[in-house]
Design a protein around this motif. Structure first.
Motif, mmCIF file in Angstrom:
data_model
loop_
_atom_site.group_PDB
_atom_site.id
_atom_site.type_symbol
_atom_site.label_atom_id
_atom_site.label_comp_id
_atom_site.label_asym_id
_atom_site.label_seq_id
_atom_site.Cartn_x
_atom_site.Cartn_y
_atom_site.Cartn_z
ATOM 1 N N GLU A 479 0.827 -1.201 0.000
ATOM 2 C CA GLU A 479 0.000 0.000 0.000
ATOM 3 C C GLU A 479 0.866 1.258 0.000
ATOM 4 O O GLU A 479 0.559 2.245 -0.678
ATOM 5 N N PHE A 480 1.940 1.210 0.796
ATOM 6 C CA PHE A 480 2.860 2.350 0.826
ATOM 7 C C PHE A 480 3.462 2.597 -0.554
ATOM 8 O O PHE A 480 3.506 3.738 -1.028
ATOM 9 N N MET A 481 3.903 1.536 -1.210
ATOM 10 C CA MET A 481 4.522 1.682 -2.531
ATOM 11 C C MET A 481 3.511 2.174 -3.559
ATOM 12 O O MET A 481 3.852 2.941 -4.472
ATOM 13 N N MET A 482 2.257 1.765 -3.408
ATOM 14 C CA MET A 482 1.231 2.183 -4.353
ATOM 15 C C MET A 482 0.884 3.657 -4.176
ATOM 16 O O MET A 482 0.698 4.389 -5.161
ATOM 17 N N ASN A 483 0.807 4.104 -2.932
ATOM 18 C CA ASN A 483 0.347 5.464 -2.645
ATOM 19 C C ASN A 483 1.463 6.504 -2.570
ATOM 20 O O ASN A 483 1.215 7.689 -2.806
ATOM 21 N N TYR A 484 2.685 6.070 -2.202
ATOM 22 C CA TYR A 484 3.727 7.057 -1.905
ATOM 23 C C TYR A 484 5.033 6.831 -2.666
ATOM 24 O O TYR A 484 6.033 7.467 -2.349
ATOM 25 N N TYR A 485 5.020 5.956 -3.677
ATOM 26 C CA TYR A 485 6.268 5.716 -4.402
ATOM 27 C C TYR A 485 6.764 6.980 -5.097
ATOM 28 O O TYR A 485 7.967 7.142 -5.362
ATOM 29 N N LYS A 486 5.834 7.917 -5.401
ATOM 30 C CA LYS A 486 6.232 9.150 -6.083
ATOM 31 C C LYS A 486 7.191 9.991 -5.232
ATOM 32 O O LYS A 486 7.990 10.759 -5.776
ATOM 33 N N ILE A 487 7.092 9.856 -3.916
ATOM 34 C CA ILE A 487 8.033 10.589 -3.046
ATOM 35 C C ILE A 487 9.460 10.118 -3.319
ATOM 36 O O ILE A 487 10.386 10.926 -3.477
ATOM 37 N N LEU A 488 9.630 8.813 -3.382
ATOM 38 C CA LEU A 488 10.958 8.250 -3.660
ATOM 39 C C LEU A 488 11.415 8.639 -5.064
ATOM 40 O O LEU A 488 12.601 8.912 -5.282
ATOM 41 N N LYS A 489 10.479 8.645 -6.018
ATOM 42 C CA LYS A 489 10.832 9.056 -7.378
ATOM 43 C C LYS A 489 11.320 10.502 -7.400
ATOM 44 O O LYS A 489 12.320 10.828 -8.060
ATOM 45 N N ASP A 490 10.633 11.376 -6.662
ATOM 46 C CA ASP A 490 11.047 12.788 -6.607
ATOM 47 C C ASP A 490 12.427 12.938 -5.980
ATOM 48 O O ASP A 490 13.219 13.800 -6.400
ATOM 49 N N ILE A 491 12.707 12.117 -4.970
ATOM 50 C CA ILE A 491 14.039 12.179 -4.356
ATOM 51 C C ILE A 491 15.105 11.781 -5.359
ATOM 52 O O ILE A 491 16.163 12.425 -5.465
ATOM 53 N N GLU A 529 10.107 5.307 -14.408
ATOM 54 C CA GLU A 529 9.538 6.657 -14.346
ATOM 55 C C GLU A 529 10.613 7.709 -14.102
ATOM 56 O O GLU A 529 10.516 8.822 -14.618
ATOM 57 N N VAL A 530 11.627 7.375 -13.320
ATOM 58 C CA VAL A 530 12.739 8.309 -13.112
ATOM 59 C C VAL A 530 13.460 8.546 -14.431
ATOM 60 O O VAL A 530 13.777 9.688 -14.800
ATOM 61 N N LYS A 531 13.706 7.477 -15.140
ATOM 62 C CA LYS A 531 14.383 7.608 -16.437
ATOM 63 C C LYS A 531 13.553 8.453 -17.392
ATOM 64 O O LYS A 531 14.081 9.365 -18.056
ATOM 65 N N SER A 532 12.237 8.194 -17.453
ATOM 66 C CA SER A 532 11.365 8.924 -18.369
ATOM 67 C C SER A 532 11.334 10.414 -18.048
ATOM 68 O O SER A 532 11.488 11.253 -18.943
ATOM 69 N N GLU A 533 11.164 10.758 -16.782
ATOM 70 C CA GLU A 533 11.093 12.172 -16.411
ATOM 71 C C GLU A 533 12.447 12.862 -16.518
ATOM 72 O O GLU A 533 12.513 14.058 -16.803
ATOM 73 N N PHE A 534 13.516 12.113 -16.276
ATOM 74 C CA PHE A 534 14.851 12.702 -16.421
ATOM 75 C C PHE A 534 15.118 13.048 -17.881
ATOM 76 O O PHE A 534 15.649 14.121 -18.193
ATOM 77 N N LEU A 535 14.732 12.150 -18.798
ATOM 78 C CA LEU A 535 14.913 12.431 -20.227
ATOM 79 C C LEU A 535 14.005 13.569 -20.676
ATOM 80 O O LEU A 535 14.386 14.373 -21.542
ATOM 81 N N GLN A 536 12.805 13.639 -20.086
ATOM 82 C CA GLN A 536 11.876 14.705 -20.437
ATOM 83 C C GLN A 536 12.453 16.074 -20.108
ATOM 84 O O GLN A 536 12.210 17.053 -20.816
#
Length: 590
Positions: A479-491, A529-536
């Protein structure tokens, strides 16, 4: 006598006369109450301390035990000019009387130095003398008989209450240092003196009572002696904390003294809290202290929530930094937050209680305390960014949670608490970067602790996610990974931005790389997603440049397994350096 020997004798004579004259100056100045200069007093104390350092190693007890002899050369030089007749104790007694008389001087620097010198001399004397000889010294007799009167010195002033802790450390050295002392009757007397000389019904008496008690609690480190002190005193302290301190949350000075006492009593230095089945005091101390702390933090939270938006935003420029001017964000209040985190540290580092069994047996004490501890970080970390030294305490607090109690937190609290810990850690780093603090030398410490926190959390989640058996813990992590994984991605994106910004922190490169490895290894979704946004971010670059970056990014895990061990971490770091070369080449070509 040859010329050389004559010259040596002349030098010895001069040295002896100078020392004797300096002691005479100390005596004359001490007798003249109108002559007071802090600089002069500190200079005299420095001279006395230096003399003790040079002579105490040569101390011996005379055969009849009536005096102390000193074979140190510097003492021998001065002896003939001071009329000491070889009795070193006369000189020590003079020094100690001078030091004790300084307790009537209302100057913090002089009093602090005097007390530290007092403590130093006693420790040295007790180290070199047989215990029966030490007990017979007139100094011990004098302090023992005059103990109640010490409370009437400048130590009775509110401005010097903190120094009472040092004074009671000194009394502990004299009377309850080890098994050779008559510690039972001495502790009874010291504790009774604390209770009798301090009126716990008013705030000043309560503050001085906790300051006195902190001195004894912080010094004792022998299990049997400390256990006796806790046994005779804790019922009184527990009653005061629960009945009196609980009604004094608005008095910062009372709460500060109470927290200092709780920290001193909770520390398990030298493993003084025994692990025998008959010792219930560690459990009682944690339960009682946690009730006070939880109630205090809830009170703070309620008061902060009632502040208006304007009050919370009120700022003023001071010493080059913006700090909040509200009552709750005063420097005293900031120190209180540091003490609350220090208390959590003492409980976790003490290792005299198994917190994991509390909830199992229906005791919610630790879970509530853990929740309150997380709350205090989330409430106050924004203002603590203006106090970098306090930020290290916040990071250490979160780091202990990530190292010791993540499973308890996820099982018995909401998984959102885990997200709170990550967000607090991340927001502190971003705030420090915004105000330019990440260019300071101490930021190696901040970034290092941030890296440890992220690594611990990611490693824990990774291990639980890969356990085949289903469990409530695994479901909460999912549940944590589903709801809050974006925090780790932003880091991860922030770390990449830091590494390739114009102002590169080369000395922090390894630490940032470790953080990136911990996050990207957690799941393929985060990596993609990190790779995609970094390239973007570099979408305006040529297709050739973007292809080079994409290929280099994919190569980060070339010959690297997604396992949290040193070997794979080193391999990732080598690949990341190659990725950095590609990125810098692309950036420089534009």
């Amino acid at each position: 006598m040859c010329i050389r020997d004559r010259s040596v004798e002349i030098v010895k004579d001069y040295v002896g006369r100078i020392i004797a004259k300096l002691f005479e100056i100390v005596r004359i100045v001490s007798e003249q109450e109108k002559i007071f200069s802090p600089v002069l007093e500190l200079s005299m104390l420095y001279f006395l301390e230096s003399f003790v350092d040079c002579t105490v190693q040569g101390v011996e007890v005379s055969q009849d035990g009536s005096n102390l002899q000193c074979v140190a050369k510097i003492f021998q030089y001065a002896n003939q000019f001071m009329g000491l007749e070889g009795n070193y104790y006369k000189l020590v007694e003079f020094i100690l009387k001078k030091v004790v008389s300084n307790l009537n001087i209302h100057n913090r620097c002089v009093m602090e130095y005097s007390l530290e010198l007092f403590k130093k001399i006693l420790l040295r004397m007790k180290q070199h003398l047989p215990r029966d000889k030490f007990r017979k010294l007139p100094l011990t007799y004098y302090i023992s008989n005059d103990l109640p009167n010490f409370s009437q010195t400048a130590l009775a002033s509110k401005d010097f209450f903190k120094l009472r802790t040092t004074f009671y450390e000194i009394l502990s050295i004299i009377f309850v240092d080890d098994y050779f002392d008559d510690y039972i009757s001495s502790l009874d007397r010291l504790f009774n003196n604390i209770i009798v000389t301090n009126n716990a019904s008013d705030s000043l008496g309560l503050i001085s009572l906790f300051r006195d008690s902190s001195g004894i609690a912080s010094y004792l480190d022998i299990t049997k002696i400390f256990k006796y002190f806790v046994k005779i005193s804790y019922p009184t302290y527990s009653k005061l904390l629960i009945e009196v301190v609980s009604n004094s949350f608005d008095d910062v000075d009372v709460m500060s003294a109470a927290l200092d006492f709780m920290i001193a009593l909770s520390k398990n230095k030298a493993q003084r809290y025994s692990f025998d089945n008959n010792n219930i005091y560690p459990y009682k101390i944690f339960k009682d202290f946690s009730v006070i702390v939880v109630a205090y933090i809830q009170d703070l939270r309620q008061k902060v929530s009632t502040l208006s938006g304007n009050e919370q935003r009120l700022e003023n420029y001071l010493h080059g930094r913006y700090i909040c001017l509200t009552y709750f964000f005063s420097p005293k209040r900031v120190k209180m937050i540091g003490k609350l985190t220090m208390l959590f540290k003492t409980f976790m580092d003490g290792k005299y209680l198994n917190f994991s069994v509390f909830h199992f047996f229906g005791d919610y004490t630790f879970v509530e305390y853990l929740r309150a501890n997380i709350d205090i970080n989330s409430i106050f970390y924004p203002i603590l960014t203006y106090y970098p030294n306090r930020l290290i305490q916040v990071y250490e607090n979160i780091m202990r949670i990530s190292e010791n109690v993540l499973e308890i937190m996820l099982v018995y609290l909401d998984h959102a608490c885990l997200a709170d810990l990550i967000l607090i850690s991340f927001n502190i780093i971003k705030k420090m970067d915004e105000v330019g603090e990440l260019r300071d030398l101490q930021d190696d410490v901040l970034v290092s602790k941030f890296n440890v926190i992220i690594h611990n959390i990611c490693c824990f989640c990774f291990e639980e996610m890969n356990i085949k058996a289903e469990s409530d813990l695994k479901l909460k992590i999912d549940e944590f990974m589903m709801n809050y994984y974006k925090i780790l991605k932003d880091i991860a994106l922030y770390v990449l931005d830091i590494c390739f910004s114009k102002d590169q922190r080369q000395r922090l490169f390894v630490l940032w790389c470790n953080t990136l490895f911990a996050i990207l290894s957690l799941s393929d979704r985060i990596f993609d997603e990190v790779k995609s946004e970094f390239l973007q971010k570099y979408s305006n670059f040529s297709m050739e440049a973007l292809q080079s970056i994409s290929t280099a990014f994919d190569a980060l895990y070339s010959d690297v397994e997604k396992k949290y061990d040193a070997l794979n971490g080193d391999k990732f770091f080598k690949n990341f350096k190659q990725f950095a070369k590609v990125m810098l080449s692309v950036l420089c070509s534009r």
